[in-house]
Design a protein around this motif. Structure first.
Motif, PDB file in Angstrom:
ATOM      1  N   ASN A  80     -12.596 -42.043  10.799  1.00  0.00           N
ATOM      2  CA  ASN A  80     -12.932 -41.899   9.386  1.00  0.00           C
ATOM      3  C   ASN A  80     -12.385 -43.081   8.569  1.00  0.00           C
ATOM      4  OD1 ASN A  80     -13.762 -40.646   6.971  1.00  0.00           O
ATOM      5  ND2 ASN A  80     -11.708 -39.806   6.684  1.00  0.00           N
ATOM      6  N   LEU A  81     -11.162 -43.419   8.893  1.00  0.00           N
ATOM      7  CA  LEU A  81     -10.527 -44.529   8.166  1.00  0.00           C
ATOM      8  C   LEU A  81     -11.264 -45.848   8.438  1.00  0.00           C
ATOM      9  CD1 LEU A  81      -8.209 -45.520   6.376  1.00  0.00           C
ATOM     10  CD2 LEU A  81      -6.807 -45.751   8.419  1.00  0.00           C
TER      11      LEU A  81
ATOM     12  N   VAL B 153      -7.867 -43.460   1.115  1.00  0.00           N
ATOM     13  CA  VAL B 153      -8.812 -42.730   1.973  1.00  0.00           C
ATOM     14  C   VAL B 153      -8.180 -41.447   2.465  1.00  0.00           C
ATOM     15  CG1 VAL B 153     -10.002 -42.787   4.198  1.00  0.00           C
ATOM     16  CG2 VAL B 153     -10.103 -44.749   2.684  1.00  0.00           C
ATOM     17  N   ILE B 154      -7.017 -41.544   3.046  1.00  0.00           N
ATOM     18  CA  ILE B 154      -6.407 -40.361   3.648  1.00  0.00           C
ATOM     19  C   ILE B 154      -5.925 -39.394   2.572  1.00  0.00           C
ATOM     20  CG2 ILE B 154      -4.589 -39.508   5.200  1.00  0.00           C
ATOM     21  CD1 ILE B 154      -6.675 -41.262   6.607  1.00  0.00           C
ATOM     22  N   ASN B 155      -5.242 -39.909   1.581  1.00  0.00           N
ATOM     23  CA  ASN B 155      -4.592 -39.021   0.615  1.00  0.00           C
ATOM     24  C   ASN B 155      -5.558 -38.449  -0.420  1.00  0.00           C
ATOM     25  OD1 ASN B 155      -2.316 -39.542   1.990  1.00  0.00           O
ATOM     26  ND2 ASN B 155      -1.587 -41.132   0.586  1.00  0.00           N
ATOM     27  N   GLU B 156      -6.671 -39.134  -0.596  1.00  0.00           N
ATOM     28  CA  GLU B 156      -7.639 -38.598  -1.558  1.00  0.00           C
ATOM     29  C   GLU B 156      -8.404 -37.439  -0.934  1.00  0.00           C
ATOM     30  OE1 GLU B 156     -11.335 -40.661  -3.220  1.00  0.00           O
ATOM     31  OE2 GLU B 156      -9.617 -41.515  -4.335  1.00  0.00           O
ATOM     32  N   GLU B 157      -8.715 -37.605   0.344  1.00  0.00           N
ATOM     33  CA  GLU B 157      -9.534 -36.582   0.984  1.00  0.00           C
ATOM     34  C   GLU B 157      -8.721 -35.340   1.333  1.00  0.00           C
ATOM     35  OE1 GLU B 157     -12.176 -38.014   3.912  1.00  0.00           O
ATOM     36  OE2 GLU B 157     -12.840 -39.694   2.677  1.00  0.00           O
ATOM     37  N   ILE B 158      -7.518 -35.505   1.806  1.00  0.00           N
ATOM     38  CA  ILE B 158      -6.668 -34.349   2.064  1.00  0.00           C
ATOM     39  C   ILE B 158      -5.358 -34.621   1.321  1.00  0.00           C
ATOM     40  CG2 ILE B 158      -5.534 -32.928   3.828  1.00  0.00           C
ATOM     41  CD1 ILE B 158      -7.528 -34.105   5.837  1.00  0.00           C
ATOM     42  N   VAL B 159      -5.286 -34.137   0.166  1.00  0.00           N
ATOM     43  CA  VAL B 159      -4.204 -34.509  -0.738  1.00  0.00           C
ATOM     44  C   VAL B 159      -2.836 -34.184  -0.168  1.00  0.00           C
ATOM     45  CG1 VAL B 159      -3.262 -34.130  -3.043  1.00  0.00           C
ATOM     46  CG2 VAL B 159      -5.718 -34.281  -2.718  1.00  0.00           C
ATOM     47  N   ILE B 160      -2.795 -33.113   0.569  1.00  0.00           N
ATOM     48  CA  ILE B 160      -1.470 -32.729   1.056  1.00  0.00           C
ATOM     49  C   ILE B 160      -1.026 -33.537   2.260  1.00  0.00           C
ATOM     50  CG2 ILE B 160      -1.562 -30.329   0.203  1.00  0.00           C
ATOM     51  CD1 ILE B 160      -2.297 -29.586   3.190  1.00  0.00           C
TER      52      ILE B 160
END
Lengths: 400, 255
Positions: A73-74, A154-161
C-alpha cells in the motif's frame, strides 16, 4: 604562577609588525573580508540550493519484503505520488542489492520495508521502515525527507491509531554536509590566511632591504623570529574571529532561506546544513592549530624565497595541494578510507589531523586519547617547521 | 694615555663558498685600526669588500679567519654588547614605508630598550636636524628617495651610537639633502666626537668628511692614510688619481 613578561624590545617589534599590517589595507581586508566573504557566499549558495533542490527529482530504490498489505500500500501510494515526492525513477531492488549499494556507497535513496511491517502495525500499532540516504547528495536528502513525511501521512491518515516510525541512516560516515563544508572552508582559508603576512615579514623585509638593519638591533634572531610569529598569531586570531562571524552569517542565510519551506523540510535543512554553534570553540581551536602550522611552513618558505611574490606563490602552492586533497576526501567519505601509501601520505599531511579531530567530534566517536594524539601531531609538525625556519633565519645568506 | 682603537682588525678574512667547489675571497687579511672620534672612509670599486667589512664589524657575517674587535669586544663573542652601541645604515637600506617618519625613528630606538619618552625627545631633535619635522606624521611611502635617506640617517642616530657604520649614506639624495647629511655627519664628528665609518664613491665627500681613508681592492686593503698624505705619498693631483691608480694600476700619478 608567574606570567612571563614581554620584553620591551619584543613589545616594540610586535607594535611595528601589527601597525604595518593595520596600515596595509589589503592585508587587513584579507584577514577580515576573506573569511566573511567565504562563509557568506557559501551560505548564500547553499541556501539557494536548498530552495532549488526541492524542485529536482532523484532516483529512489525500494525493497518491499513485507508479507502483508501495508508495505504494498505504501509503495503504491509513493508510486502514485512520484512527481510530488520528487522521485525521478522508483526502482525495486532485493535486500541484497540494497545492502550492496549501501556497502559501496552508490545508493542515493533506498527505502526498505521489512517482512513484518504489516503484522507489527496490526498487532502493536507501531512499525518501522528504514530509509538509507546519501547525505552528501542534496537531492537525495530532499527526496528522502519527502518520502519520510509522506510515509507518515499514508499510514497514519488511513489508520489513525497506527503509527509508522521511519529510521534514517546516513551513509556519509562522518559529520553532516554542513560540517563537511565547514571543515573544507575553514581548512582552505586557514592555510592561506597567514601567507601574505608571513611572506611580507621575512621575504618582504629582505626584498625591501629592511632586514639588514633589523638584524643588527640588539635582539637575538630567535627573538626577532619569535616576535614575528607572535604577531602572526595575533593577526590570524583576527581572521579566526571573523571566521566565527562568517559562520554565524552562514547559519543565518540557511535559516532565512529554509524558513520559506514547509516546517518539516525547513527543520531538516537547518539541521543538515547549519553549523552547530556548540562546535564553534572546537572550530576555533582546530583553526588555531592549522594557522600555527601554516605559519611554521610559511616561515620556512619565506626565509628561502627570493622575494615576497615568490614566497607567496610557493607557499600557496605547497599548502593548497595537500589541503585540497584532504578537504575533498572529507567530502567523499572518510579521510581514513584509503590504505597503503596514499593513506600514509594523507595521514602525513598535518591538516588531515585537524579534519580527523573535527569529524570524530562531530560524529561522536572522539576519545580524549585520539584528540590529544592528533593535536600532538599537528603541534610537532609546527614546531619542526618553526625550528627549520629559525635555522634558516640564522643563516648569513639571509641578508644576501 | 691614548684611547684604545674602537675598531681593530687582525688578518680579517671572509671567504664565501659558492657551491661545493668554488670559493670567493670577499675580504683578504685586512688589518685596520680606527680611533675614537675618527671619520674613516672606505673607498673601493664595486665588489671590493667594503660592505663585507662593515657586515663583519656589526656581526652580520662571521669571519672565516682573523679577528675583529669593536669597542674592545670580539665580534664573534660579544656581539650584543657591540650592537647596543653601534648603528648601521646599510647600502640601499629600506625603510618601513607604512610607518610615519617619527614612527620609523621611535620603533627602531625601541629595539634598543630606550624609554619611549626619551625616544620622542630625540626624534624631535633629529627630525629638526634633517629638516623633516613638518612631515613627521606622514607615512614614509609618499616621501622622495632623498627624504627617505634623511629619515634613515636620523634613525641611525636615534640610538646615539658610539660608532655609526654608513654604507654610501648620500647615495640617491639630491644635492641639498646630501649637503644636510654631510653637515650632520661633520657636526657629529666635530662636536660630539662621533666615530663614523662610511663607504662612498664620492671622493669629494671623502675629502670633506674623512680624517683617514682605506682603499680596498679585490678584498685587500691596499692603502690607508689621511687623504692629503695619500696625495702626497703618490704625488697625485687629488684623491681620485690616488684611487684610480691603486685600483687600475694605470699611471695617473705625477712624476
Amino acid at each position: 604562577m608567574r606570567i612571563p613578561k614581554l620584553s620591551s624590545k619584543t613589545y616594540w617589534m610586535l607594535k611595528k609588525e601589527i601597525k604595518e599590517v593595520v596600515r596595509s589595507r589589503w592585508l587587513l581586508l584579507g584577514f577580515i573580508i576573506s573569511p566573511l566573504f567565504a562563509w557568506v557566499f557559501e551560505g548564500f549558495f547553499l541556501s539557494f540550493i536548498v530552495t532549488q533542490s526541492v524542485e529536482e527529482a532523484e532516483l529512489v530504490y525500494y525493497t518491499n519484503d513485507d508479507t502483508g498489505p501495508w508495505g504494498a500500500n505504501l509503495i503504491r501510494n509513493i508510486t502514485g505520488a512520484k512527481e510530488s515526492l520528487k522521485i525521478s525513477e522508483l526502482i525495486e531492488v532485493t535486500k541484497q542489492q540494497g545492502d550492496a549499494m549501501v556497502e559501496n556507497k552508490s545508493v542515493t535513496v533506498w527505502v526498505y520495508i521489512h517482512e513484518n511491517f504489516s503484522r507489527e502495525l496490526e498487532e502493536t500499532t507501531e512499525s518501522n521502515i528504514v530509509i538509507w540516504i546519501n547525505s552528501a547528495s542534496i537531492r537525495a536528502s530532499t527526496t528522502a525527507a519527502m518520502i519520510r513525511e509522506y510515509s507518515y501521512l499514508v499510514i497514519n491518515e488511513e489508520i489513525v491509531i497506527r503509527d509508522v516510525k521511519v529510521t534514517t541512516y546516513t551513509i556519509s560516515p562522518e559529520a553532516t554536509f554542513g560540517h563537511q563544508l565547514a571543515i573544507f572552508l575553514v581548512m582552505i582559508t586557514s592555510v592561506l590566511a597567514p601567507s601574505p603576512y608571513v611572506s611580507k615579514s621575512f621575504a618582504g623585509e629582505r626584498e625591501r632591504n629592511t632586514l639588514e638593519a633589523l638584524l643588527v638591533v640588539p635582539m637575538s634572531r630567535l627573538k626577532i623570529l619569535g616576535a614575528k610569529v607572535f604577531a602572526g598569531i595575533l593577526l590570524t586570531m583576527l581572521y579566526s574571529i571573523f571566521t566565527i562571524v562568517g559562520i554565524l552569517f552562514y547559519n543565518w542565510w540557511i535559516i532565512l532561506r529554509a524558513s520559506a519551506l514547509p516546517a518539516t523540510f525547513a527543520n531538516y535543512y537547518v539541521n543538515l546544513y547549519t553549523i552547530n554553534v556548540a562546535t564553534i570553540p572546537l572550530i576555533f581551536f582546530s583553526q588555531f592549530l592549522v594557522l600555527l602550522c601554516a605559519i611554521g611552513i610559511g616561515i620556512t618558505i619565506s626565509t628561502l624565497a627570493k622575494d615576497q611574490a615568490s614566497s607567496e606563490s610557493i607557499n600557496n602552492l605547497v599548502l593548497l595541494v595537500p589541503t585540497f586533497v584532504v578537504g575533498i576526501l572529507g567530502f567523499t567519505g572518510s579521510i581514513l578510507q584509503y590504505g597503503g601509501l596514499f593513506g600514509l601520505f594523507v595521514l602525513a599531511i598535518p591538516f588531515s589531523h585537524a579534519i580527523i579531530i573535527w569529524n570524530s567530534v562531530f560524529s561522536g566517536v572522539a576519545t580524549v586519547f585520539s584528540i590529544v594524539g592528533h593535536v600532538l601531531y599537528l603541534v610537532a609538525f609546527t614546531v619542526l617547521f618553526l625550528a627549520i625556519g629559525a635555522k634558516l633565519f640564522e643563516r648569513e645568506a639571509i641578508i644576501s | 694615555m691614548a684611547d684604545d682603537p674602537v675598531i681593530q682588525t687582525e688578518d680579517l678574512t671572509k671567504i664565501f663558498e659558492k657551491g661545493k667547489k668554488r670559493e670567493v675571497i670577499a675580504l683578504d687579511s685586512v688589518n685596520l685600526e680606527v680611533e675614537r672620534g675618527e671619520v674613516f672612509g672606505l673607498l673601493g670599486p664595486n665588489g671590493a669588500g667594503k660592505t663585507t667589512l662593515i657586515r663583519l664589524l656589526v656581526g652580520l657575517l662571521t669571519p672565516t679567519r682573523g679577528k675583529a674587535i669593536v669597542l674592545g669586544k670580539d665580534v664573534t663573542k660579544d656581539i650584543n654588547y657591540i650592537r647596543e652601541r653601534v648603528a648601521l645604515l646599510p647600502q640601499e637600506a629600506g625603510i618601513y614605508e607604512r610607518l610615519t617618519a617619527r614612527e620609523n625613528l621611535v620603533y627602531y630606538g625601541g629595539f634598543y630598550g630606550i624609554p619611549e619618552e626619551e625616544l620622542h625627545k630625540r626624534a624631535d631633535r633629529l627630525l629638526d636636524l634633517v629638516g623633516l619635522r613638518k612631515k613627521e606624521d606622514y607615512q614614509v611611502k609618499g616621501f622622495s628617495g632623498g627624504m627617505k635617506r634623511k629619515v634613515l640617517v636620523a634613525r641611525a642616530l636615534i640610538i646615539e651610537p658610539q660608532i655609526i657604520f654608513m654604507d654610501e649614506p648620500t647615495t640617491g639624495i639630491d644635492t641639498l639633502g646630501a649637503r644636510i647629511v654631510r653637515n650632520t655627519l661633520k657636526k657629529l664628528s666635530e662636536e660630539e666626537k662621533q666615530t663614523i665609518i662610511l663607504t662612498t664613491h664620492d671622493l669629494n665627500e671623502v675629502s670633506e668628511l674623512c680624517d683617514r681613508v682605506g682603499i680596498l681592492n679585490e678584498g685587500r686593503l691596499v692603502e690607508i692614510g689621511k687623504p692629503q698624505e695619500l696625495e702626497e705619498k703618490f704625488k697625485a693631483a687629488n684623491l681620485e688619481d690616488v684611487f684610480t691608480g691603486l685600483v687600475t694600476g694605470e699611471g695617473v700619478f705625477r712624476e
